[in-house]
Design an enzyme around this catalytic site. Structure first.
Site, short mmCIF file in Angstrom:
data_model
loop_
_atom_site.label_atom_id
_atom_site.label_comp_id
_atom_site.label_asym_id
_atom_site.label_seq_id
_atom_site.Cartn_x
_atom_site.Cartn_y
_atom_site.Cartn_z
N ARG A 193 42.67 31.52 29.17
CA ARG A 193 41.21 31.51 29.09
C ARG A 193 40.67 32.93 28.95
O ARG A 193 39.46 33.11 28.85
CB ARG A 193 40.62 30.86 30.33
CG ARG A 193 40.49 29.34 30.19
CD ARG A 193 39.82 28.78 31.42
NE ARG A 193 39.26 27.49 31.21
CZ ARG A 193 39.63 26.40 31.90
NH1 ARG A 193 40.58 26.48 32.81
NH2 ARG A 193 39.04 25.25 31.68
N ARG A 210 31.70 12.36 34.30
CA ARG A 210 33.16 12.28 34.41
C ARG A 210 33.61 11.97 35.85
O ARG A 210 33.13 12.54 36.81
CB ARG A 210 33.76 13.62 33.98
CG ARG A 210 35.26 13.64 34.00
CD ARG A 210 35.80 14.69 33.09
NE ARG A 210 35.85 15.99 33.74
CZ ARG A 210 36.46 17.04 33.20
NH1 ARG A 210 37.04 16.94 32.02
NH2 ARG A 210 36.47 18.19 33.83
N ARG A 227 30.57 26.94 34.39
CA ARG A 227 31.84 26.81 33.65
C ARG A 227 31.63 26.98 32.16
O ARG A 227 32.41 27.63 31.48
CB ARG A 227 32.46 25.44 33.92
CG ARG A 227 33.14 25.35 35.27
CD ARG A 227 33.38 23.92 35.64
NE ARG A 227 34.46 23.32 34.90
CZ ARG A 227 34.59 22.01 34.74
NH1 ARG A 227 33.70 21.18 35.24
NH2 ARG A 227 35.61 21.52 34.08
N LYS A 271 40.69 18.14 26.23
CA LYS A 271 42.05 18.72 26.21
C LYS A 271 43.01 17.86 27.04
O LYS A 271 44.11 17.56 26.61
CB LYS A 271 42.04 20.15 26.78
CG LYS A 271 41.13 21.10 26.02
CD LYS A 271 41.30 22.55 26.49
CE LYS A 271 40.86 22.81 27.92
NZ LYS A 271 39.42 22.63 28.17
N ARG A 305 34.70 15.55 40.53
CA ARG A 305 35.15 16.89 40.88
C ARG A 305 33.97 17.75 41.29
O ARG A 305 32.90 17.68 40.70
CB ARG A 305 35.85 17.53 39.67
CG ARG A 305 37.29 17.12 39.55
CD ARG A 305 37.88 17.51 38.22
NE ARG A 305 37.54 18.87 37.79
CZ ARG A 305 38.03 19.43 36.68
NH1 ARG A 305 38.86 18.75 35.90
NH2 ARG A 305 37.69 20.65 36.34
P1 AMP Z 1 39.86 22.81 34.24
O1 AMP Z 1 40.38 21.61 34.92
O2 AMP Z 1 40.74 23.28 33.11
O3 AMP Z 1 38.41 22.68 33.81
O4 AMP Z 1 39.90 24.00 35.32
C1 AMP Z 1 39.21 23.91 36.54
C2 AMP Z 1 39.00 25.29 37.13
O5 AMP Z 1 40.26 25.90 37.41
C3 AMP Z 1 38.27 26.29 36.24
O6 AMP Z 1 36.86 26.14 36.28
C4 AMP Z 1 38.72 27.61 36.86
O7 AMP Z 1 38.06 27.86 38.10
C5 AMP Z 1 40.19 27.31 37.18
N1 AMP Z 1 41.05 27.64 36.03
C6 AMP Z 1 41.79 26.76 35.28
N2 AMP Z 1 42.48 27.41 34.33
C7 AMP Z 1 42.17 28.73 34.47
C8 AMP Z 1 42.55 29.91 33.77
N3 AMP Z 1 43.39 29.86 32.71
N4 AMP Z 1 42.04 31.10 34.19
C9 AMP Z 1 41.21 31.17 35.25
N5 AMP Z 1 40.79 30.09 35.94
C10 AMP Z 1 41.26 28.88 35.56
#
Ligand code: AMP
Length: 216
Positions: free
Chosen positions: A88, A127, A171, A13, A160
């Site tokens: 989400r 990554r 996740r 994404k 990360r």
């Molecule tokens: P990402 O970089 O999109 O994988 O997001 C990293 C982390 O941020 C996720 O594993 C969640 O802990 C938090 N996060 C990001 N977007 C959301 C969302 N829409 N709702 C809840 N937690 C989120």
């Protein structure tokens, strides 16, 4: 134009949103990056979100929705944006629809980037990310020119906390559980378009552009 990019962690994404941003000038808003920035800056929001983000669990809706609605009300994205990592949960999807409607706007398209789970685990484990500009690399698929250094800004890359194996499993589980209801929600609205996310970056990007041009 308001567009949502849906897909499990590692589906591409962020990579695709960055490409589309350059090509069609649609601003990119990503909740994961907003959380990481708040954690880096040590804000109250960052402190609340940190334990969830680092263990790979979803940050509670009341925190996430407030942060996102505040972000998309700012002038630089007032004419539209591409949302990456939000919504989400169904609660988040409904809150977004309501907020846009209250402003006389609406979501145009939800694009689902489809990638098999095995491939996602492989991608996430290799990554490396840039703490400065958010660029992402992969050890074997997309290595930086100089090992450990960001091509864009020269910063030292890092892995990360939530790209480590235990958090990756959490996740994927959490996101898998929530994905189908979200896909149904947008399918019922006639806004869902699915793109195969397993090909070359350029082919995936073409599939996304087709979605944006209305081919379902
Ligand atoms: P990402 O970089 O999109 O994988 O997001 C990293 C982390 O941020 C996720 O594993 C969640 O802990 C938090 N996060 C990001 N977007 C959301 C969302 N829409 N709702 C809840 N937690 C989120």
């Amino acid at each position: 134009m308001y567009v949502i990019l849906l897909g499990l962690p590692g589906a591409g994404k962020g990579t695709q949103a960055a490409l589309l941003k350059d090509e069609i000038g649609l601003a990119h808003v990503t909740t994961g990056e907003l959380f990481r920035e708040n954690i880096r800056l040590g804000t109250d929001l960052g402190k609340q979100a940190q334990p969830y983000v680092e263990s790979g669990r979803l940050v509670p809706d009341e925190i996430t929705i407030g942060m996102l609605l505040d972000r998309i009300s700012q002038p630089d994205v007032a004419r539209g944006c591409m949302l990456d990592g939000f919504p989400r949960t169904l609660e988040q999807a409904r809150a977004l629809d309501e907020a846009l409607a209250a402003d006389g706007k609406r979501l145009d398209r939800a694009i689902y980037i489809r990638v098999a789970t095995d491939e996602l685990v492989r991608r996430l484990a290799g990554r490396w990310s840039c703490p400065q500009c958010g660029a992402v690399y992969h050890e074997t698929n997309q290595p930086p020119k100089q090992p450990g250094i960001c091509d864009n800004c020269g910063s030292q890359l890092y892995q990360r906390e939530d790209d480590k194996p235990e958090a990756v499993r959490t996740r994927l589980e959490v996101n898998l559980k929530n994905l189908d209801p979200l896909l149904d929600y947008y399918r019922q609205q006639g806004k869902l378009c699915e793109a195969d996310g397993e090909g070359e970056v350029e082919a995936v990007s073409r599939a996304l552009r087709n979605c944006l041009e209305g081919e379902r």
